[in-house]
Design a protein around this motif. Structure first.
Motif, PDB file in Angstrom:
ATOM      1  N   ALA A   1      74.780   1.798  21.589  1.00 31.40           N
ATOM      2  CA  ALA A   1      75.400   0.690  21.349  1.00 31.40           C
ATOM      3  C   ALA A   1      74.453  -0.170  20.440  1.00 31.40           C
ATOM      4  CB  ALA A   1      75.887  -0.029  22.544  1.00 31.40           C
ATOM      5  N   ILE A   2      73.107  -0.175  20.905  1.00 31.27           N
ATOM      6  CA  ILE A   2      72.240  -1.032  20.080  1.00 31.27           C
ATOM      7  C   ILE A   2      72.488  -0.318  18.678  1.00 31.27           C
ATOM      8  CG2 ILE A   2      69.890  -1.462  19.699  1.00 31.27           C
ATOM      9  CD1 ILE A   2      69.615  -1.444  22.537  1.00 31.27           C
ATOM     10  N   ALA A   3      72.336   0.874  18.529  1.00 32.99           N
ATOM     11  CA  ALA A   3      72.301   1.479  17.222  1.00 32.99           C
ATOM     12  C   ALA A   3      73.667   1.046  16.204  1.00 32.99           C
ATOM     13  CB  ALA A   3      72.505   3.025  17.430  1.00 32.99           C
ATOM     14  N   VAL A   4      74.738   1.182  16.744  1.00 35.48           N
ATOM     15  CA  VAL A   4      76.012   0.518  16.245  1.00 35.48           C
ATOM     16  C   VAL A   4      75.804  -0.889  15.753  1.00 35.48           C
ATOM     17  CG1 VAL A   4      78.470  -0.077  16.664  1.00 35.48           C
ATOM     18  CG2 VAL A   4      77.330   2.138  17.409  1.00 35.48           C
ATOM     19  N   GLY A   5      74.995  -1.653  16.759  1.00 40.29           N
ATOM     20  CA  GLY A   5      74.736  -2.973  16.395  1.00 40.29           C
ATOM     21  C   GLY A   5      73.894  -3.203  15.004  1.00 40.29           C
ATOM     22  N   ALA A   6      72.920  -2.267  14.974  1.00 40.44           N
ATOM     23  CA  ALA A   6      71.811  -2.359  13.873  1.00 40.44           C
ATOM     24  C   ALA A   6      72.837  -1.898  12.759  1.00 40.44           C
ATOM     25  CB  ALA A   6      70.879  -1.228  13.951  1.00 40.44           C
TER      26      ALA A   6
ATOM     27  N   VAL B   1      68.605 -12.565  11.659  1.00 38.89           N
ATOM     28  CA  VAL B   1      69.898 -11.834  11.463  1.00 38.89           C
ATOM     29  C   VAL B   1      70.413 -12.119  12.749  1.00 38.89           C
ATOM     30  CG1 VAL B   1      70.863  -9.530  11.115  1.00 38.89           C
ATOM     31  CG2 VAL B   1      68.875 -10.098  10.078  1.00 38.89           C
ATOM     32  N   SER B   2      71.668 -12.608  12.328  1.00 40.00           N
ATOM     33  CA  SER B   2      72.827 -13.046  13.459  1.00 40.00           C
ATOM     34  C   SER B   2      73.607 -11.797  13.947  1.00 40.00           C
ATOM     35  CB  SER B   2      73.781 -14.143  13.386  1.00 40.00           C
ATOM     36  OG  SER B   2      74.635 -14.211  14.259  1.00 40.00           O
ATOM     37  N   VAL B   3      73.506 -11.229  14.906  1.00 40.18           N
ATOM     38  CA  VAL B   3      74.276 -10.274  15.534  1.00 40.18           C
ATOM     39  C   VAL B   3      75.867 -10.662  15.977  1.00 40.18           C
ATOM     40  CG1 VAL B   3      74.680  -8.262  17.250  1.00 40.18           C
ATOM     41  CG2 VAL B   3      72.481  -8.891  16.434  1.00 40.18           C
ATOM     42  N   ASP B   4      76.906 -10.090  15.370  1.00 41.57           N
ATOM     43  CA  ASP B   4      78.262 -10.605  15.616  1.00 41.57           C
ATOM     44  C   ASP B   4      78.274 -10.366  17.183  1.00 41.57           C
ATOM     45  OD1 ASP B   4      81.181 -10.416  15.945  1.00 41.57           O
ATOM     46  OD2 ASP B   4      81.212 -10.668  13.760  1.00 41.57           O
ATOM     47  N   ALA B   5      78.978 -11.755  17.797  1.00 44.63           N
ATOM     48  CA  ALA B   5      79.046 -11.757  19.165  1.00 44.63           C
ATOM     49  C   ALA B   5      80.534 -10.960  19.409  1.00 44.63           C
ATOM     50  CB  ALA B   5      79.083 -13.026  19.870  1.00 44.63           C
TER      51      ALA B   5
ATOM     52  N   TYR C   1      72.325  -8.173  24.992  1.00 45.13           N
ATOM     53  CA  TYR C   1      72.464  -7.158  23.949  1.00 45.13           C
ATOM     54  C   TYR C   1      72.054  -7.497  22.374  1.00 45.13           C
ATOM     55  CZ  TYR C   1      75.188  -4.248  20.705  1.00 45.13           C
ATOM     56  OH  TYR C   1      75.501  -3.468  19.549  1.00 45.13           O
ATOM     57  N   ARG C   2      72.647  -8.737  22.084  1.00 47.98           N
ATOM     58  CA  ARG C   2      72.272  -9.260  20.904  1.00 47.98           C
ATOM     59  C   ARG C   2      70.910  -9.459  20.584  1.00 47.98           C
ATOM     60  NH1 ARG C   2      75.664 -14.598  19.768  1.00 47.98           N
ATOM     61  NH2 ARG C   2      75.097 -14.290  17.721  1.00 47.98           N
TER      62      ARG C   2
ATOM     63  N   GLN D   1      80.107 -16.576  32.424  1.00 44.95           N
ATOM     64  CA  GLN D   1      78.655 -16.837  32.088  1.00 44.95           C
ATOM     65  C   GLN D   1      77.896 -15.546  32.291  1.00 44.95           C
ATOM     66  OE1 GLN D   1      76.719 -19.404  35.156  1.00 44.95           O
ATOM     67  NE2 GLN D   1      74.566 -19.217  34.285  1.00 44.95           N
ATOM     68  N   ILE D   2      78.193 -14.733  33.362  1.00 41.51           N
ATOM     69  CA  ILE D   2      77.600 -13.276  33.378  1.00 41.51           C
ATOM     70  C   ILE D   2      78.111 -12.437  32.024  1.00 41.51           C
ATOM     71  CG2 ILE D   2      78.035 -11.077  34.504  1.00 41.51           C
ATOM     72  CD1 ILE D   2      78.205 -12.838  37.085  1.00 41.51           C
ATOM     73  N   ILE D   3      79.142 -12.530  31.656  1.00 39.85           N
ATOM     74  CA  ILE D   3      79.348 -11.829  30.393  1.00 39.85           C
ATOM     75  C   ILE D   3      78.679 -12.436  29.377  1.00 39.85           C
ATOM     76  CG2 ILE D   3      81.332 -11.289  28.701  1.00 39.85           C
ATOM     77  CD1 ILE D   3      83.327 -11.391  31.172  1.00 39.85           C
ATOM     78  N   GLN D   4      78.510 -13.481  29.074  1.00 40.47           N
ATOM     79  CA  GLN D   4      77.836 -14.091  28.256  1.00 40.47           C
ATOM     80  C   GLN D   4      76.470 -13.663  28.066  1.00 40.47           C
ATOM     81  OE1 GLN D   4      79.495 -15.744  25.762  1.00 40.47           O
ATOM     82  NE2 GLN D   4      77.570 -15.904  24.438  1.00 40.47           N
ATOM     83  N   GLN D   5      75.920 -13.633  29.236  1.00 43.62           N
ATOM     84  CA  GLN D   5      74.424 -13.197  29.286  1.00 43.62           C
ATOM     85  C   GLN D   5      74.444 -11.565  29.001  1.00 43.62           C
ATOM     86  OE1 GLN D   5      73.492 -13.871  33.646  1.00 43.62           O
ATOM     87  NE2 GLN D   5      73.316 -16.152  33.568  1.00 43.62           N
ATOM     88  N   HIS D   6      75.370 -10.931  29.384  1.00 47.40           N
ATOM     89  CA  HIS D   6      75.282  -9.370  29.138  1.00 47.40           C
ATOM     90  C   HIS D   6      75.187  -9.214  27.307  1.00 47.40           C
ATOM     91  CE1 HIS D   6      75.215  -7.358  32.598  1.00 47.40           C
ATOM     92  NE2 HIS D   6      76.496  -7.766  33.172  1.00 47.40           N
ATOM     93  N   ILE D   7      76.202 -10.235  26.656  1.00 51.96           N
ATOM     94  CA  ILE D   7      76.454 -10.095  25.231  1.00 51.96           C
ATOM     95  C   ILE D   7      74.948 -10.776  24.505  1.00 51.96           C
ATOM     96  CG2 ILE D   7      77.661 -11.164  23.430  1.00 51.96           C
ATOM     97  CD1 ILE D   7      80.018 -11.011  25.251  1.00 51.96           C
TER      98      ILE D   7
END
Length: 234
Positions: free
Chosen positions: A61-66, A33-37, A13-14, A4-10
Protein backbone atom coordinates in the motif's frame (compact mmCIF):
# COMPACT_ATOMS: atom_id res chain seq x y z
CA UNK A 1 -14.29 8.15 18.27
CA UNK A 2 -14.48 6.04 15.09
CA UNK A 3 -13.70 9.06 12.93
CA UNK A 4 -10.68 9.88 15.08
CA UNK A 5 -9.34 6.33 14.82
CA UNK A 6 -9.81 6.26 11.05
CA UNK A 7 -8.12 9.63 10.73
CA UNK A 8 -5.19 8.36 12.80
CA UNK A 9 -4.80 5.35 10.50
CA UNK A 10 -4.86 7.54 7.40
CA UNK A 11 -2.42 10.08 8.83
CA UNK A 12 -0.09 7.28 9.92
CA UNK A 13 -0.19 5.85 6.40
CA UNK A 14 0.48 9.25 4.84
CA UNK A 15 3.45 9.68 7.17
CA UNK A 16 4.76 6.24 6.16
CA UNK A 17 4.53 7.16 2.47
CA UNK A 18 6.21 10.49 3.18
CA UNK A 19 9.02 8.73 4.99
CA UNK A 20 9.42 6.18 2.18
CA UNK A 21 9.80 8.84 -0.51
CA UNK A 22 11.76 11.32 1.61
CA UNK A 23 14.88 12.67 -0.01
CA UNK A 24 16.51 15.79 1.51
CA UNK A 25 17.54 17.25 -1.86
CA UNK A 26 14.06 16.75 -3.31
CA UNK A 27 12.46 18.37 -0.27
CA UNK A 28 14.90 21.29 -0.48
CA UNK A 29 14.26 21.96 -4.17
CA UNK A 30 10.60 20.96 -4.56
CA UNK A 31 9.15 21.08 -1.05
CA UNK A 32 7.08 18.69 1.02
CA UNK A 33 4.87 16.25 -0.86
CA UNK A 34 1.26 15.86 0.22
CA UNK A 35 -0.21 12.36 0.01
CA UNK A 36 -3.85 12.40 -1.12
CA UNK A 37 -5.99 11.54 1.93
CA UNK A 38 -9.03 10.46 -0.08
CA UNK A 39 -7.07 7.99 -2.19
CA UNK A 40 -5.50 6.76 1.04
CA UNK A 41 -8.97 6.19 2.50
CA UNK A 42 -10.10 3.93 -0.36
CA UNK A 43 -6.76 2.13 -0.53
CA UNK A 44 -6.93 1.41 3.20
CA UNK A 45 -10.68 0.76 3.25
CA UNK A 46 -10.37 -3.01 3.85
CA UNK A 47 -8.09 -2.41 6.85
CA UNK A 48 -10.36 0.36 8.17
CA UNK A 49 -13.23 -2.12 7.85
CA UNK A 50 -11.45 -4.68 10.02
CA UNK A 51 -10.06 -6.99 7.34
CA UNK A 52 -6.85 -8.89 8.00
CA UNK A 53 -4.02 -6.53 7.08
CA UNK A 54 -0.49 -7.92 6.96
CA UNK A 55 2.87 -6.21 6.91
CA UNK A 56 3.28 -7.22 3.27
CA UNK A 57 -0.03 -5.59 2.40
CA UNK A 58 0.98 -2.42 4.21
CA UNK A 59 4.30 -2.24 2.35
CA UNK A 60 2.47 -2.74 -0.95
CA UNK A 61 0.00 0.00 0.00
CA UNK A 62 2.89 2.37 0.75
CA UNK A 63 4.34 1.52 -2.66
CA UNK A 64 1.05 2.51 -4.29
CA UNK A 65 1.16 5.77 -2.32
CA UNK A 66 4.64 6.45 -3.69
CA UNK A 67 3.33 5.93 -7.21
CA UNK A 68 0.46 8.34 -6.56
CA UNK A 69 2.94 10.92 -5.23
CA UNK A 70 4.86 10.58 -8.49
CA UNK A 71 1.70 11.08 -10.54
CA UNK A 72 0.76 14.15 -8.50
CA UNK A 73 4.21 15.68 -8.95
CA UNK A 74 4.05 15.22 -12.70
CA UNK A 75 0.54 16.68 -12.79
CA UNK A 76 1.79 19.98 -11.39
CA UNK A 77 3.92 20.59 -14.47
CA UNK A 78 2.79 22.99 -17.18
CA UNK A 79 3.19 20.78 -20.22
CA UNK A 80 3.35 23.79 -22.52
CA UNK A 81 6.39 25.25 -20.72
CA UNK A 82 8.26 22.63 -18.75
CA UNK A 83 11.63 24.27 -19.25
CA UNK A 84 12.16 26.09 -15.95
CA UNK A 85 14.58 24.63 -13.43
CA UNK A 86 11.80 24.24 -10.86
CA UNK A 87 9.61 22.30 -13.28
CA UNK A 88 12.49 20.09 -14.35
CA UNK A 89 13.25 19.35 -10.70
CA UNK A 90 9.59 18.51 -10.13
CA UNK A 91 9.62 16.08 -13.05
CA UNK A 92 12.70 14.41 -11.61
CA UNK A 93 11.13 14.25 -8.15
CA UNK A 94 8.04 12.61 -9.67
CA UNK A 95 10.26 10.02 -11.34
CA UNK A 96 12.01 9.46 -8.01
CA UNK A 97 8.72 8.95 -6.14
CA UNK A 98 7.40 6.57 -8.80
CA UNK A 99 10.62 4.55 -8.72
CA UNK A 100 10.49 4.08 -4.94
CA UNK A 101 7.79 1.44 -5.36
CA UNK A 102 10.28 -0.99 -6.92
CA UNK A 103 12.52 -0.74 -3.86
CA UNK A 104 9.58 -1.22 -1.50
CA UNK A 105 8.19 -4.22 -3.38
CA UNK A 106 11.56 -5.93 -3.87
CA UNK A 107 11.31 -7.52 -0.43
CA UNK A 108 7.82 -8.94 -0.97
CA UNK A 109 6.94 -12.40 -2.30
CA UNK A 110 4.08 -11.01 -4.42
CA UNK A 111 6.05 -10.91 -7.69
CA UNK A 112 2.83 -10.86 -9.67
CA UNK A 113 1.84 -7.61 -7.97
CA UNK A 114 5.12 -5.96 -8.99
CA UNK A 115 4.44 -6.86 -12.60
CA UNK A 116 0.76 -5.95 -12.56
CA UNK A 117 1.37 -2.64 -10.76
CA UNK A 118 3.94 -1.70 -13.38
CA UNK A 119 1.35 -2.47 -16.05
CA UNK A 120 -1.20 -0.32 -14.22
CA UNK A 121 1.29 2.56 -14.06
CA UNK A 122 1.80 2.23 -17.81
CA UNK A 123 -1.96 2.32 -18.47
CA UNK A 124 -2.40 5.37 -16.23
CA UNK A 125 0.41 7.26 -17.97
CA UNK A 126 -0.95 6.31 -21.38
CA UNK A 127 -4.45 7.46 -20.42
CA UNK A 128 -3.10 10.72 -18.97
CA UNK A 129 -1.39 11.43 -22.29
CA UNK A 130 -4.57 10.64 -24.22
CA UNK A 131 -6.75 12.79 -21.96
CA UNK A 132 -4.30 15.69 -22.17
CA UNK A 133 -4.72 15.71 -25.94
CA UNK A 134 -8.47 15.18 -26.04
CA UNK A 135 -11.03 14.04 -23.48
CA UNK A 136 -13.24 11.21 -24.74
CA UNK A 137 -16.60 12.56 -25.93
CA UNK A 138 -18.57 9.41 -25.20
CA UNK A 139 -19.80 9.29 -21.60
CA UNK A 140 -18.72 5.72 -20.94
CA UNK A 141 -15.26 6.41 -22.36
CA UNK A 142 -14.95 9.57 -20.26
CA UNK A 143 -15.77 7.67 -17.07
CA UNK A 144 -13.44 4.83 -18.05
CA UNK A 145 -10.61 7.33 -18.56
CA UNK A 146 -11.16 8.97 -15.17
CA UNK A 147 -11.42 5.59 -13.44
CA UNK A 148 -8.17 4.40 -15.02
CA UNK A 149 -6.30 7.51 -13.88
CA UNK A 150 -7.81 7.86 -10.42
CA UNK A 151 -8.34 4.24 -9.41
CA UNK A 152 -6.10 2.09 -11.61
CA UNK A 153 -3.37 1.36 -9.07
CA UNK A 154 -5.79 1.10 -6.15
CA UNK A 155 -7.92 -1.38 -8.09
CA UNK A 156 -4.83 -3.42 -8.84
CA UNK A 157 -3.91 -3.53 -5.15
CA UNK A 158 -7.42 -4.51 -4.04
CA UNK A 159 -7.69 -7.33 -6.58
CA UNK A 160 -4.21 -8.67 -5.78
CA UNK A 161 -4.74 -8.95 -2.03
CA UNK A 162 -8.26 -10.40 -2.10
CA UNK A 163 -10.28 -7.23 -1.56
CA UNK A 164 -12.11 -7.17 -4.89
CA UNK A 165 -15.45 -6.45 -3.25
CA UNK A 166 -14.18 -2.95 -2.38
CA UNK A 167 -13.26 -2.07 -5.97
CA UNK A 168 -16.61 -0.72 -7.15
CA UNK A 169 -16.84 1.65 -4.19
CA UNK A 170 -13.51 3.22 -5.18
CA UNK A 171 -14.32 3.20 -8.92
CA UNK A 172 -17.53 5.14 -8.30
CA UNK A 173 -16.53 7.52 -5.50
CA UNK A 174 -13.07 8.67 -6.61
CA UNK A 175 -14.16 9.72 -10.14
CA UNK A 176 -17.09 11.59 -8.56
CA UNK A 177 -14.69 13.52 -6.37
CA UNK A 178 -12.42 14.16 -9.34
CA UNK A 179 -15.32 15.63 -11.30
CA UNK A 180 -16.27 17.75 -8.30
CA UNK A 181 -12.79 19.24 -8.25
CA UNK A 182 -12.90 20.33 -11.89
CA UNK A 183 -12.93 24.09 -12.37
CA UNK A 184 -15.08 26.03 -14.78
CA UNK A 185 -12.16 26.16 -17.22
CA UNK A 186 -11.65 22.41 -17.33
CA UNK A 187 -11.93 20.28 -20.44
CA UNK A 188 -15.08 18.67 -19.06
CA UNK A 189 -18.17 20.64 -20.10
CA UNK A 190 -20.93 21.28 -17.58
CA UNK A 191 -23.25 18.93 -19.48
CA UNK A 192 -20.64 16.14 -19.67
CA UNK A 193 -19.91 16.62 -15.99
CA UNK A 194 -23.54 16.36 -14.93
CA UNK A 195 -24.18 13.30 -17.10
CA UNK A 196 -21.08 11.51 -15.83
CA UNK A 197 -21.90 12.40 -12.22
CA UNK A 198 -25.46 11.10 -12.57
CA UNK A 199 -24.22 7.74 -13.84
CA UNK A 200 -21.45 7.46 -11.27
CA UNK A 201 -23.88 8.44 -8.50
CA UNK A 202 -26.14 5.56 -9.48
CA UNK A 203 -23.19 3.17 -9.54
CA UNK A 204 -22.00 4.39 -6.15
CA UNK A 205 -25.42 3.98 -4.56
CA UNK A 206 -25.63 0.46 -5.96
CA UNK A 207 -22.15 -0.30 -4.65
CA UNK A 208 -23.02 1.01 -1.19
CA UNK A 209 -26.28 -0.97 -1.15
CA UNK A 210 -24.36 -4.12 -2.09
CA UNK A 211 -21.60 -3.51 0.48
CA UNK A 212 -23.28 -5.51 3.25
CA UNK A 213 -19.78 -6.17 4.63
CA UNK A 214 -19.08 -2.48 5.26
CA UNK A 215 -19.55 -1.03 8.75
CA UNK A 216 -22.36 1.55 9.04
CA UNK A 217 -19.85 4.24 9.97
CA UNK A 218 -17.75 3.68 6.82
CA UNK A 219 -20.92 3.76 4.71
CA UNK A 220 -21.71 7.12 6.27
CA UNK A 221 -18.18 8.39 5.63
CA UNK A 222 -18.36 7.52 1.92
CA UNK A 223 -21.76 9.18 1.62
CA UNK A 224 -20.47 12.22 3.49
CA UNK A 225 -17.57 12.59 1.03
CA UNK A 226 -19.86 12.67 -2.00
CA UNK A 227 -23.11 14.20 -0.70
CA UNK A 228 -22.28 17.90 -1.28
CA UNK A 229 -21.99 17.34 -5.03
CA UNK A 230 -24.66 14.69 -5.40
CA UNK A 231 -27.29 16.79 -3.63
CA UNK A 232 -26.96 19.44 -6.35
CA UNK A 233 -27.18 17.14 -9.33
CA UNK A 234 -29.32 14.12 -8.49
Amino acid sequence: MERQIIQQHIEHYRAEVGQAIYEPIVQRDVGLVSVDATKAFFLLLPMLNGERWTGHMNTAAIAVGAVHAGFDAHDTIDLFDATSKQQQLTVLSGDHFSGIHYRLLASLPEFGFIRSLSQSIGRVNEMKTTVHKQLPGEQSKLIEAIQTIEVGCIENFLHTFGFSRYVQLAKSALPLLWLEAQSAGSKVSAYEQEQAIALLATQLQEAIDAAYFLTPFLRQEICKMTTPLLSKLI
